[in-house]
Design a protein around this motif. Structure first.
Motif, mmCIF file in Angstrom:
data_model
loop_
_atom_site.group_PDB
_atom_site.id
_atom_site.type_symbol
_atom_site.label_atom_id
_atom_site.label_comp_id
_atom_site.label_asym_id
_atom_site.label_seq_id
_atom_site.Cartn_x
_atom_site.Cartn_y
_atom_site.Cartn_z
ATOM 1 N N ASN A 370 -55.361 -40.291 -53.315
ATOM 2 C CA ASN A 370 -54.684 -41.476 -53.854
ATOM 3 C C ASN A 370 -53.241 -41.462 -53.360
ATOM 4 O OD1 ASN A 370 -52.789 -40.158 -55.770
ATOM 5 N ND2 ASN A 370 -54.689 -39.400 -56.651
ATOM 6 N N PRO A 371 -52.533 -42.612 -53.469
ATOM 7 C CA PRO A 371 -51.172 -42.657 -52.910
ATOM 8 C C PRO A 371 -50.084 -42.230 -53.894
ATOM 9 C CG PRO A 371 -51.845 -44.839 -53.588
ATOM 10 C CD PRO A 371 -52.999 -43.933 -53.911
ATOM 11 N N ASP A 410 -50.410 -49.326 -47.575
ATOM 12 C CA ASP A 410 -51.618 -49.695 -46.824
ATOM 13 C C ASP A 410 -51.417 -49.406 -45.339
ATOM 14 O OD1 ASP A 410 -52.874 -50.458 -49.101
ATOM 15 O OD2 ASP A 410 -52.564 -52.627 -48.827
ATOM 16 N N ARG A 413 -51.455 -45.579 -44.620
ATOM 17 C CA ARG A 413 -52.816 -45.018 -44.670
ATOM 18 C C ARG A 413 -53.571 -45.378 -43.391
ATOM 19 N NH1 ARG A 413 -55.859 -41.224 -47.668
ATOM 20 N NH2 ARG A 413 -57.932 -42.033 -48.113
ATOM 21 N N TRP A 422 -57.117 -46.718 -49.608
ATOM 22 C CA TRP A 422 -57.148 -46.419 -51.043
ATOM 23 C C TRP A 422 -57.520 -47.693 -51.798
ATOM 24 C CZ3 TRP A 422 -52.045 -44.399 -49.176
ATOM 25 C CH2 TRP A 422 -52.080 -43.011 -48.945
ATOM 26 N N THR A 423 -58.189 -47.540 -52.937
ATOM 27 C CA THR A 423 -58.605 -48.730 -53.680
ATOM 28 C C THR A 423 -57.716 -48.980 -54.899
ATOM 29 O OG1 THR A 423 -60.138 -47.301 -54.847
ATOM 30 C CG2 THR A 423 -61.028 -48.603 -53.018
ATOM 31 N N ASP A 424 -56.898 -47.986 -55.277
ATOM 32 C CA ASP A 424 -56.136 -48.123 -56.522
ATOM 33 C C ASP A 424 -54.628 -48.242 -56.268
ATOM 34 O OD1 ASP A 424 -55.936 -45.612 -55.489
ATOM 35 O OD2 ASP A 424 -56.333 -44.531 -57.347
ATOM 36 N N THR A 425 -54.258 -48.647 -55.045
ATOM 37 C CA THR A 425 -52.838 -48.636 -54.683
ATOM 38 C C THR A 425 -52.006 -49.572 -55.562
ATOM 39 O OG1 THR A 425 -53.471 -48.135 -52.427
ATOM 40 C CG2 THR A 425 -51.231 -48.908 -52.759
#
Ligand code: HEC
Ligand code: HEC
Ligand code: HEC
Length: 462
Positions: A370-371, A410, A413, A422-425
């Protein structure tokens, strides 16, 4: 009706017996108070060993409140269940552990029980400290007793009923706690055993790097597989390590001692005081931890070796040359424009670490699950150690807005990792900017080996 009453009475009786049995099971005796040992009578060699052991155990990190005296306690430790305050472990007889005998101290480390016989919360990592040998506990005790007594009463824990009942911890221990001093593996080298003893015991690396279940216990089957702590991500440090260049015993030993490594970057957040402490202890100890950890990580598989080669090749290809900014303002164009103008100057990898920025092809953070750590570093920067040169990065809180930070992440990455987006940024950015996720900012003392003072911990924002 009569039968019903009889059943009810029977049940009540069973309940009383159950509670009494549990109370008897949970009960631990008080160990008599003693007068604090005379400081002049303490063996200086024992005290010196205890000082190193306390650094390896990070006692100072949890037992020092912001602006407070070292070891005087009072730091609030956030847990999913509520806040638990560290206690005063200076030899003050009234508010500290001055009236604790060596036996009482040893029992607290081995069993997680205080002098009066009350169970302690595992926010005090006795699930690891239980491995500490009697000999090392004696040295730790002598060291703590040699400290200046400080009068300071820890605040009451903020835990809801029934979690505030310490007796219940006996049940937690029965389920999750394995008591016992360390047993060396005779088939392994002395260095490996020393490393395992420290990593699993006093250094309690798993307290941050192993994910916990919903009762707050570490999940044995996910040993060192990565977890979140204080809204920082403590990456996997087993075979699942996401570091682009695989760690080995050499690079780990250097990182643990100096707080940075040329191919891995600096140690940040809650890891910074860990490396700062390890920088002050005998080099063999950091080396032993590195040897054990490298063995746990194992030889990198083909896929990881290919990724490492790709990261090195990308750096060679770019050669540190500035990249032309794409014209236009499509989503990824904004991220790229911000990166090239605000970040690349420091992160092209042309200046040596730790004061120069890492080429981000090498960054675990960009290749992590995750970021979060990048969000933390970009918003709050990397504050330098007080009065010394150290790793430094400016804070961009108030400079970048939510959309810009999301676009930047984004872009990073996409450019620096071949892993999926990532999907939860956005959620993490919004929660961190909004203060819903509180981040503790640590000064970068770890990179200079300065003795960590309490001032290194700045107040959580906001
Ligand atoms: C991760 C944070 C953390 C670390 C690291 C830590 N402690 Fe603690 N410790 C706590 C907390 C929180 C408590 C209070 C627990 C409670 O109230 O049940 C505590 C309690 C104690 C107690 C019981 C004191 C009392 O008055 O009841 C002793 C003794 C102690 N710690 C010693 C140490 C030593 C020695 C070290 C280093 C080897 C250490 N601690 C490292 C968090 C920590
Ligand atoms: C208080 C929590 C905490 C403890 C205790 C802790 N770590 Fe960490 N560790 C972290 C966090 C958070 C990070 C990520 C920091 C960052 O972004 O640089 C990290 C990062 C690391 C990294 C870098 C991983 C990578 O690929 O970049 C290594 C290696 C590491 N820790 C090893 C250890 C070892 C060995 C121990 C025990 C001696 C330990 N840690 C104890 C929280 C902790
Ligand atoms: C004044 C120089 C400077 C600027 C500008 C700067 N950084 Fe940094 N940054 C550093 C230094 C020094 C470090 C610590 C060494 C390291 O790990 O890269 C660091 C660390 C990092 C890390 C951790 C890398 C790792 O995995 O160890 C990330 C991610 C990062 N910066 C992102 C950014 C982003 C994104 C920007 C632009 C918004 C930026 N930085 C701007 C100097 C800078």
């Amino acid at each position: 009706m009569k039968t019903f009453l009889r059943i009810l009475a029977g049940l009540a009786l069973l309940l009383v017996i159950g509670v009494a049995a549990f109370a008897a099971y949970a009960w631990r005796s008080e160990i008599d108070p003693v007068d604090p040992p005379a400081q002049a009578g303490l063996d200086p060699a024992l005290v010196a060993r205890g000082s190193d052991l306390a650094a390896i155990g990070n006692c100072n990190v949890c037992h020092t409140a912001p602006g407070g005296e070292t070891f005087a306690g009072g730091l609030g430790i956030p847990t999913p269940f509520g806040t638990i305050y560290s206690t005063n472990i200076t030899p003050d007889p009234e508010t500290g552990i001055g009236r604790w005998s060596e036996a009482a101290f040893l029992r607290s480390m081995r069993e997680g029980v205080d002098r009066e016989g009350r169970h302690l919360y595992p926010a005090f990592p006795y699930d690891h400290y239980t491995l500490v040998t009697d000999e090392d506990n004696r040295a730790l005790y002598a060291f703590l007793m040699s400290r200046k007594p400080v009068r300071a009463q820890a605040p009451e824990n903020e835990l809801p009923f029934p979690l505030n009942m310490r007796m219940l911890l006996a049940g937690w221990k029965a389920l999750y706690f394995r008591e016992g001093a360390f047993q060396p593996d005779p088939n392994r080298s002395a260095e490996w055993n020393r490393g395992r003893y420290l990593t699993e015991g006093l250094s309690h690396c798993g307290a941050c790097h192993t994910p916990r279940n919903r009762f707050g216990a570490e999940q044995r089957e996910l040993h060192l597989a990565g977890a979140e702590v204080e809204n920082w991500t403590a990456y996997a440090i087993n075979a699942a390590s996401p570091a682009p260049i695989p760690w080995n015993a050499e690079s780990l030993a250097f990182y643990l001692r100096h707080g940075w490594h040329q191919e891995h970057g600096v140690s940040r957040g809650p890891m910074a005081p860990v490396t700062a402490n390890l920088g002050s202890v005998p080099e063999e100890d950091a080396r032993a931890i590195a040897t054990y950890l490298a063995d746990l990580m194992g030889e990198p598989n083909q896929e990881r070796q290919t990724r490492a080669e790709a990261a090195r090749a990308a750096i060679r290809e770019e050669g540190g040359a500035p990249r032309p900014v794409q014209a236009g303002a499509s989503g990824s164009g904004i991220g790229e424009a911000i990166y090239v103008s605000a970040c690349e100057g420091c992160h092209d990898g042309r200046r040596p670490l730790p004061f120069g920025g890492l080429n981000l092809h090498l960054s675990t953070a960009v290749n992590g699950p995750n970021p979060q750590n990048i969000i933390n570093v970009v918003l709050f920067g990397l504050p330098g150690a007080k009065g010394e040169p150290s790793a430094m990065m400016p804070a961009y809180r108030g400079v970048l807005n939510e959309d810009q930070l999301v676009a930047l992440l984004d872009y990073m990455r996409e450019r620096f990792s071949d892993l999926p987006a990532w999907t939860d940024t956005r959620e993490r950015v919004a929660q961190t900017m909004g203060g819903e996720r509180k981040v503790t900012v640590y000064r970068m003392d770890g990179t200079t080996q300065a003795p960590p003072e309490s001032s290194m911990r700045t107040t959580p924002w906001p």
